[in-house]
Design an enzyme around this catalytic site. Structure first.
Site, PDB file in Angstrom:
ATOM      1  CD  GLN A   1       4.208 -10.413 -11.040  1.00  0.00           C
ATOM      2  OE1 GLN A   1       4.043 -11.429 -10.389  1.00  0.00           O
ATOM      3  NE2 GLN A   1       3.288  -9.458 -11.126  1.00  0.00           N
TER       4      GLN A   1
ATOM      5  CG  ASP B   1      -5.108   2.210   0.577  1.00  0.00           C
ATOM      6  OD1 ASP B   1      -6.137   1.511   0.667  1.00  0.00           O
ATOM      7  OD2 ASP B   1      -4.039   1.776   0.123  1.00  0.00           O
TER       8      ASP B   1
ATOM      9  CG  HIS C   1      -1.992  -1.044   1.154  1.00  0.00           C
ATOM     10  ND1 HIS C   1      -3.188  -0.857   0.500  1.00  0.00           N
ATOM     11  CD2 HIS C   1      -2.033  -2.307   1.658  1.00  0.00           C
ATOM     12  CE1 HIS C   1      -3.933  -1.947   0.606  1.00  0.00           C
ATOM     13  NE2 HIS C   1      -3.256  -2.838   1.307  1.00  0.00           N
TER      14      HIS C   1
ATOM     15  CD  GLU D   1       4.156  -5.695 -12.058  1.00  0.00           C
ATOM     16  OE1 GLU D   1       4.843  -5.011 -11.286  1.00  0.00           O
ATOM     17  OE2 GLU D   1       4.116  -6.946 -12.004  1.00  0.00           O
TER      18      GLU D   1
END
Length: 471
Positions: free
Chosen positions: A350, A124, A15, A373
């Site tokens: 990743q 958030d 976050h 992504e």
């Protein structure tokens, strides 16, 4: 005094990184603003390295120091640590920590208001309870929704369902018809909102209500990716009121990690272009030994090259030391597949993997950051959702965007070796797979255009900042 914006991160490293990336994006186009990021740390008795909310001080301090050095206009303010005697699950801890530190938030925001022109606060969405404090202080309040506009539409629809039904969603057994979206079966709704008796149910109704009543929602998506649902929002077709939306994505980490301790990037260098399927399921995506063996057999059956990140569940009888790959996978699997595949434990870089030319497919849990992504690198997906809003993301990816295939699970949630092998082969070596690859390549181009000068996301960001300056 300088115009300032406060970004309030929810508990957890992921976050915080999301808020930092949002802050960097804002400053890259509006450097005259000052940004303060507020962040929470777990109670002393609940900060374990294996916890999804883990926030070890050394790692966090190094990360914050690096961001501050590179972007001096971002300052960080830690909400004072408090004790919560009851050990709570990660999501419940996140909500409770924000609620219980409201008095600290009030003091900090009052202080910031005395030294700058505090134009707005961005919460958030997990920190929804902070809106009670910010509304009392009359600070314009926005939410940062780190998933897509489609799941946001479903979240708002949840309020309508709640008002019009006394049954739990799990008992409705029907398709939801939401403007701009494909039909969504109630089985694909997030677990937390399926059951009215679930302790998280009311929380998510509160989240949706707070976001709907806010000054605006910043969404990590771009217009071309979710065009139909954004058109429905913009034309007022949604049931019930909706706040202004600002699609400013894709916002992902700007610097892919090139750490190659396991040699996976070097291994990819030796593979043909677009020939490798990458399997990774997020930090919480752990599987039973039974499921891991099915995955292994399926990969072997598919006859495709693969790079697989293995995370195993802790099972009764396991020692403190995690089991070896040889213990987890079928006998001889690693030896038989060593020419075509590579297996890693627990973690892989990743972003760097998805950007590698050798990677041609991605088996993913459908976490939104992973989806973005893949889209930004033009990598088609096999959707295997596990938790949270991921089943919804699967529906959007497969039925609406048509950039992926979905695996089928049996009634126990198991994906068979045959099912996985067939989907991997279909993605990597079929006419349908080629169509999906072409679609996601176009989406990659659209993502680049959205973030370029004059692109839809940058224009949305500029509109947002104009609104802030008018407050």
């Amino acid at each position: 005094m300088k115009d300032s914006i406060v970004l309030y991160s929810a508990l957890g490293r992921g976050h915080l990184v999301s808020m930092v990336e949002l802050g960097k994006l804002i400053l890259s186009h509006h450097p005259s603003l000052s940004i303060t990021i507020l962040f929470l740390t777990p109670p002393p008795n609940q900060d374990t390295p294996t916890s999804p909310t883990a926030f070890t001080c050394d790692a966090t301090a190094k990360y914050i120091a690096a961001v501050t050095a590179a972007t001096p206009s971002i300052t960080f303010h830690r909400i004072p640590q408090i004790s919560i005697p009851t050990v709570l699950p990660p999501m419940a801890l996140t909500f409770e920590l924000c609620r219980a530190t409201g008095h600290h938030l009030r003091r900090i925001l009052t202080s910031i208001s005395q030294t700058s022109n505090l134009k707005a606060i961005v919460l958030d969405f997990m920190n929804y309870s902070a809106a009670r404090v910010t509304n009392t202080l009359q600070i314009p309040t926005y939410f940062y929704y780190t998933s897509g506009a489609s799941t946001l539409a479903v979240l708002f629809q949840q309020i309508i369902i709640h008002q019009n039904n006394t049954k739990s969603i799990k008992d409705l057994n029907m398709h939801l018809l939401i403007p701009g979206l494909p039909k969504i079966h109630t089985d694909d709704m997030p677990e937390q909102v399926q059951d009215r008796e679930n302790e998280g149910y009311e929380v998510f109704i509160d989240i949706a209500t707070c976001m709907r009543d806010s000054d605006g929602v910043i969404v990590n998506t771009f217009e071309a990716m979710e065009g139909r649902v954004m058109e429905a929002f913009n034309e007022g077709l949604m049931e019930g009121p909706t706040p202004p939306l600002f699609c400013i994505g894709p916002v992902i980490s700007s610097a892919p990690c090139r750490v190659d301790d396991d040699g996976c990037l070097s291994w990819l260098d030796s593979q043909p272009s677009h020939s490798v399927v990458f399997l990774s399921f997020g930090s919480m995506g752990r599987f039973s030994r039974t499921q891991l063996r099915e995955i292994a057999i399926g990969l072997e059956k598919s006859e495709q090259r693969f790079l697989w990140v293995v995370r195993s569940e802790f099972e009764e009888g396991d020692s403190v030391e995690p089991p070896s790959l040889d213990e987890l996978l079928p006998e001889g699997f690693l030896e038989r597949t060593k020419g075509k595949g590579m297996v890693l434990r627990d973690w892989a870089p990743q972003a760097a993997i998805l950007s590698h030319d050798s990677v041609g497919g991605f088996v993913t849990h459908c976490g939104w950051n992973s989806v973005l992504e893949a889209v930004c690198e033009g990598v088609p997906m096999v959707a295997w959702p596990l938790y949270a809003e991921q089943k919804l993301n699967k529906v959007i990816l497969v039925e609406e965007m048509k950039v992926g295939l979905a695996v089928k699970q049996n009634k126990d949630g198991l994906v068979s070796s045959t099912e996985l092998g067939d989907r991997v082969r279909e993605l990597m070596d079929s006419d349908r797979g080629k169509e999906i690859r072409q679609k996601i390549f176009k989406m990659k181009m659209s993502a680049n255009e959205a973030m370029a000068k004059g692109g839809s996301s940058i224009m949305a960001l500029n509109r947002l900042v104009e609104v802030w300056r008018e407050h």
